[in-house]
Motif scaffolding. Structure first.
Motif, PDB file in Angstrom:
ATOM      1  N   ALA A 109       0.818  -1.219   0.000  1.00  0.00           N
ATOM      2  CA  ALA A 109       0.000   0.000   0.000  1.00  0.00           C
ATOM      3  C   ALA A 109       0.852   1.270   0.000  1.00  0.00           C
ATOM      4  O   ALA A 109       0.351   2.350  -0.310  1.00  0.00           O
ATOM      5  CB  ALA A 109      -0.930   0.000   1.213  1.00  0.00           C
ATOM      6  N   VAL A 110       2.126   1.149   0.353  1.00  0.00           N
ATOM      7  CA  VAL A 110       3.009   2.326   0.353  1.00  0.00           C
ATOM      8  C   VAL A 110       3.273   2.730  -1.104  1.00  0.00           C
ATOM      9  O   VAL A 110       3.573   1.869  -1.941  1.00  0.00           O
ATOM     10  CB  VAL A 110       4.342   2.003   1.069  1.00  0.00           C
ATOM     11  N   ALA A 111       3.150   4.009  -1.404  1.00  0.00           N
ATOM     12  CA  ALA A 111       3.441   4.482  -2.761  1.00  0.00           C
ATOM     13  C   ALA A 111       4.868   4.071  -3.126  1.00  0.00           C
ATOM     14  O   ALA A 111       5.804   4.390  -2.383  1.00  0.00           O
ATOM     15  CB  ALA A 111       3.294   5.994  -2.836  1.00  0.00           C
ATOM     16  N   PRO A 112       5.068   3.367  -4.240  1.00  0.00           N
ATOM     17  CA  PRO A 112       6.417   2.878  -4.572  1.00  0.00           C
ATOM     18  C   PRO A 112       7.466   3.994  -4.629  1.00  0.00           C
ATOM     19  O   PRO A 112       8.622   3.763  -4.267  1.00  0.00           O
ATOM     20  CB  PRO A 112       6.237   2.235  -5.952  1.00  0.00           C
ATOM     21  N   GLU A 113       7.057   5.195  -5.028  1.00  0.00           N
ATOM     22  CA  GLU A 113       8.029   6.294  -5.131  1.00  0.00           C
ATOM     23  C   GLU A 113       8.371   6.888  -3.760  1.00  0.00           C
ATOM     24  O   GLU A 113       9.271   7.709  -3.660  1.00  0.00           O
ATOM     25  CB  GLU A 113       7.535   7.368  -6.110  1.00  0.00           C
ATOM     26  N   LYS A 114       7.649   6.462  -2.705  1.00  0.00           N
ATOM     27  CA  LYS A 114       7.968   6.922  -1.343  1.00  0.00           C
ATOM     28  C   LYS A 114       8.445   5.761  -0.458  1.00  0.00           C
ATOM     29  O   LYS A 114       8.576   5.918   0.759  1.00  0.00           O
ATOM     30  CB  LYS A 114       6.723   7.560  -0.702  1.00  0.00           C
ATOM     31  N   ASP A 115       8.722   4.638  -1.073  1.00  0.00           N
ATOM     32  CA  ASP A 115       9.016   3.388  -0.366  1.00  0.00           C
ATOM     33  C   ASP A 115      10.471   3.381   0.110  1.00  0.00           C
ATOM     34  O   ASP A 115      11.337   2.731  -0.491  1.00  0.00           O
ATOM     35  CB  ASP A 115       8.719   2.239  -1.343  1.00  0.00           C
ATOM     36  N   ALA A 275      13.037  11.941  -2.712  1.00  0.00           N
ATOM     37  CA  ALA A 275      12.617  13.347  -2.745  1.00  0.00           C
ATOM     38  C   ALA A 275      13.005  13.984  -4.070  1.00  0.00           C
ATOM     39  O   ALA A 275      12.188  14.644  -4.725  1.00  0.00           O
ATOM     40  CB  ALA A 275      13.246  14.107  -1.581  1.00  0.00           C
ATOM     41  N   ILE A 276      14.246  13.771  -4.469  1.00  0.00           N
ATOM     42  CA  ILE A 276      14.739  14.399  -5.691  1.00  0.00           C
ATOM     43  C   ILE A 276      13.980  13.853  -6.906  1.00  0.00           C
ATOM     44  O   ILE A 276      13.549  14.618  -7.772  1.00  0.00           O
ATOM     45  CB  ILE A 276      16.267  14.195  -5.819  1.00  0.00           C
ATOM     46  N   ALA A 277      13.777  12.550  -6.934  1.00  0.00           N
ATOM     47  CA  ALA A 277      13.086  11.942  -8.082  1.00  0.00           C
ATOM     48  C   ALA A 277      11.630  12.410  -8.160  1.00  0.00           C
ATOM     49  O   ALA A 277      11.108  12.679  -9.239  1.00  0.00           O
ATOM     50  CB  ALA A 277      13.141  10.418  -7.965  1.00  0.00           C
ATOM     51  N   ARG A 278      10.975  12.526  -7.022  1.00  0.00           N
ATOM     52  CA  ARG A 278       9.549  12.845  -7.017  1.00  0.00           C
ATOM     53  C   ARG A 278       9.298  14.334  -7.223  1.00  0.00           C
ATOM     54  O   ARG A 278       8.331  14.732  -7.868  1.00  0.00           O
ATOM     55  CB  ARG A 278       8.937  12.408  -5.687  1.00  0.00           C
ATOM     56  N   ARG A 279      10.190  15.174  -6.653  1.00  0.00           N
ATOM     57  CA  ARG A 279       9.926  16.616  -6.697  1.00  0.00           C
ATOM     58  C   ARG A 279      10.449  17.266  -7.964  1.00  0.00           C
ATOM     59  O   ARG A 279      10.022  18.357  -8.301  1.00  0.00           O
ATOM     60  CB  ARG A 279      10.553  17.295  -5.483  1.00  0.00           C
ATOM     61  N   ALA A 280      11.430  16.634  -8.612  1.00  0.00           N
ATOM     62  CA  ALA A 280      11.981  17.223  -9.838  1.00  0.00           C
ATOM     63  C   ALA A 280      11.961  16.186 -10.945  1.00  0.00           C
ATOM     64  O   ALA A 280      13.002  15.699 -11.362  1.00  0.00           O
ATOM     65  CB  ALA A 280      13.398  17.722  -9.590  1.00  0.00           C
ATOM     66  N   PRO A 281      10.762  15.821 -11.425  1.00  0.00           N
ATOM     67  CA  PRO A 281      10.711  14.823 -12.483  1.00  0.00           C
ATOM     68  C   PRO A 281      11.391  15.330 -13.732  1.00  0.00           C
ATOM     69  O   PRO A 281      11.596  16.541 -13.882  1.00  0.00           O
ATOM     70  CB  PRO A 281       9.221  14.606 -12.700  1.00  0.00           C
ATOM     71  N   ARG A 282      11.768  14.414 -14.593  1.00  0.00           N
ATOM     72  CA  ARG A 282      12.473  14.777 -15.818  1.00  0.00           C
ATOM     73  C   ARG A 282      11.727  15.885 -16.562  1.00  0.00           C
ATOM     74  O   ARG A 282      10.535  15.796 -16.789  1.00  0.00           O
ATOM     75  CB  ARG A 282      12.655  13.575 -16.723  1.00  0.00           C
ATOM     76  N   GLY A 283      12.472  16.911 -16.909  1.00  0.00           N
ATOM     77  CA  GLY A 283      11.890  18.031 -17.624  1.00  0.00           C
ATOM     78  C   GLY A 283      11.262  19.051 -16.686  1.00  0.00           C
ATOM     79  O   GLY A 283      10.890  20.128 -17.128  1.00  0.00           O
ATOM     80  N   GLY A 284      11.146  18.747 -15.384  1.00  0.00           N
ATOM     81  CA  GLY A 284      10.450  19.638 -14.465  1.00  0.00           C
ATOM     82  C   GLY A 284      11.377  20.484 -13.649  1.00  0.00           C
ATOM     83  O   GLY A 284      12.559  20.444 -13.747  1.00  0.00           O
TER      84      GLY A 284
END
Ligand SMILES: Nc1nc(=O)c2c([nH]1)NC[C@@H]1CN(c3ccc(C(=O)N[C@@H](CCC(=O)O)C(=O)O)cc3)C=[N+]21
Length: 284
Positions: A109-115, A275-284
């Motif tokens: 149930a944990v969001a994979p990007e926050k796991d 944090a880095i992957a989720r907050r600054a997605p590619r192109g963002g």
């Protein structure tokens, strides 16, 4: 000969320092939430050490302590809230959980990007298929220790003792990705001592105090002891009989002061990477 000591406290301190430097340049505080259900004593030490380490590197860290009688649905509601909270980058649900809660349901149930633990089946599958993802903290910490000790991994015979989802299996995947020749051995293995003696790199992760004896170790091997076992007299010992093993190994990690501090440092590393992957997605 007595083995070189692989100093996990020192390696972890170095890793935490690099994490702190990266956090200082972010402009926000990575958010880590540890969810604890009930009062498992082994988890208590870990939660305290983790919270202190997280604050020292500049994280926004908090522990959510729930009563032992929390239901699975109540825990899932807490996880859903953390999944949806944009200030939360890493989520860790302390194991073991009380018997009324199915760990695999909560982990999924944990969001994979926050796991932050790297336990979600999506992250386990990514690791097994050579894709980038969040990697379980203890095996990741072992890889850092091997690198710090100067072990040459490509082509090395590595033996992993233990096949848990938390340590043994992901450990084997990481060693394989590093081009070791990997053998996983476990409670049903025939002649465990002989299999272990073939190891140039031996990672012991069975959770049985001092099970690995000196004569299980090849002369010159590198030994990483993942076990943290508390004896009746209060002493903490590993899965390896340290003095016997140190007489044969070339390098060995102690307990305490070996893998334990690395697990915590890697939890911070995972949370920062998340944090880095989720907050600054590619192109963002
Ligand atoms: N979802 C989840 N993820 C975990 O990673 C997790 C968990 N649940 N449940 C509990 C275990 C235990 N664990 C430890 C980590 C570091 C030390 C540690 O830093 N140990 C110190 C000594 C501590 C002492 O002195 O007692 C050392 O080895 O030097 C201990 C234990 C992570 N766990």
């Amino acid at each position: 000969m007595t083995a070189r000591i692989i100093d996990g406290k020192a390696v972890a301190a170095g890793l935490r320092q690099r994490i702190a430097a990266r956090v200082a340049g972010l402009g926000y505080r990575p958010g880590l939430r540890v969810v604890r259900v009930g009062d498992d004593p082994a988890s208590g030490v870990y939660v305290r050490n983790k919270d202190k380490a997280a604050k020292e590197v500049g994280f926004d860290s908090a522990t959510i302590a729930l009563p032992a009688e929390t239901t699975e649905a109540e825990l899932l509601a807490v996880v859903a809230q953390l999944n949806a909270d944009p200030a939360v980058d890493g989520i860790l649900v302390q194991l073991p959980l009380p018997p009324q809660i199915r760990a695999e349901v909560v982990i999924s149930a944990v969001a994979p990007e926050k796991d932050a633990d790297g336990f979600h089946p999506l992250n386990a599958g990514r690791l097994a298929s050579g894709q980038a993802g969040l990697v379980p903290c203890t095996p990741k910490g072992v890889m850092h220790l091997l690198a710090a000790s100067g072990a040459v991994l490509p082509g090395a015979r590595a033996v992993v003792l233990g096949r848990s989802n938390i340590v043994g299996r992901p450990m084997a995947q990481l060693l394989l990705a590093a081009d070791c020749t990997v053998t996983i051995v476990h409670s049903r293995t025939r002649d465990l001592p002989a299999e272990c003696r073939r190891a140039e790199i031996l990672v012991a992760a069975v959770g049985r105090a001092e099970m690995v004896r000196g004569d299980w170790i090849a002369e010159g091997a590198t030994v990483i002891d993942v076990g943290i076992n508390r004896l009746a007299d209060g002493r903490l010992v590993g899965d390896v009989a340290y003095a016997e093993a140190a007489a044969r190994a070339e390098a060995i990690s102690p307990v305490p002061g070996g893998v334990g501090p690395m697990t915590i440092a890697c939890l911070l590393e995972n949370t920062l990477d998340a944090a880095i992957a989720r907050r600054a997605p590619r192109g963002g």
